[in-house]
Scaffold this active site. Structure first.
Site: not given
Length: 175
Positions: A38, A130, A132
């Site tokens: 990001c 993202h 994660e």
């Protein structure tokens, strides 16, 4: 300190904010693989001469389809398949509108925004999404691939950090 790899995480800032976080040059000079997530991707793009602008398609956060480019065989996406579609959790504040010289796109959204880029020569990757978070369906695989790129072992345990901190405290303050 000789890191095997570095991850530049996301955040709410824009790289054009007057108080935008800067990454020390030592991060790039370390010579290890770097993954920008990001804001980290935006920082890499700007650092190397690309263009980052407010996303013209949408602002906010949410799930979106990412398509791997014909170059989808990149090690970061190993095992996801060429021209594969996968669900990712996007952050839509800014977007890379012009890649820096030496970078190529390796993932796009349905709106054709760049979702992932690479400079293979420099060993730099950026992802708009993202990996994660659990909403990115193959995010754990992507992070595992980055660990493989870095040559990192998977031998860290939470107890290790506790023992290290305990040792540091004992050395600094004694018993």
């Amino acid at each position: 300190n000789k890191p095997k790899g570095i991850i530049l995480s996301g955040g709410a800032a824009s790289v054009y904010d007057s108080d935008a976080p800067e990454v020390p040059d030592a991060v790039i000079e370390a010579g290890c693989p770097v993954l920008g997530i990001c804001y980290g991707m935006h920082w890499l793009a700007k650092k190397f001469g690309g263009t980052v602008e407010p996303n013209p398609f949408t602002r906010g956060y949410g799930g979106e389809a990412m398509w791997l480019s014909a170059r989808g065989d990149d090690d970061l996406f190993l095992g996801l398949g060429n021209d594969a579609r996968t669900e990712v959790w996007m952050s839509h504040g800014d977007t890379v509108t012009r890649l820096p010289v030496g970078f190529e796109p390796i993932g796009f959204t349905d709106s054709r925004a760049v979702a992932a880029m690479v400079s293979a020569k420099r060993r730099l990757w950026g992802v708009q999404f993202h990996p994660e978070v659990q909403q990115t369906v193959r995010g754990a695989d992507i992070l595992e691939n980055f660990l493989d790129i870095c040559g990192a072992t998977r031998d860290w345990e939470p107890q290790d950090i506790i023992e290290r901190i305990r040792g540091e405290v004992d050395r600094e303050v004694g018993q």
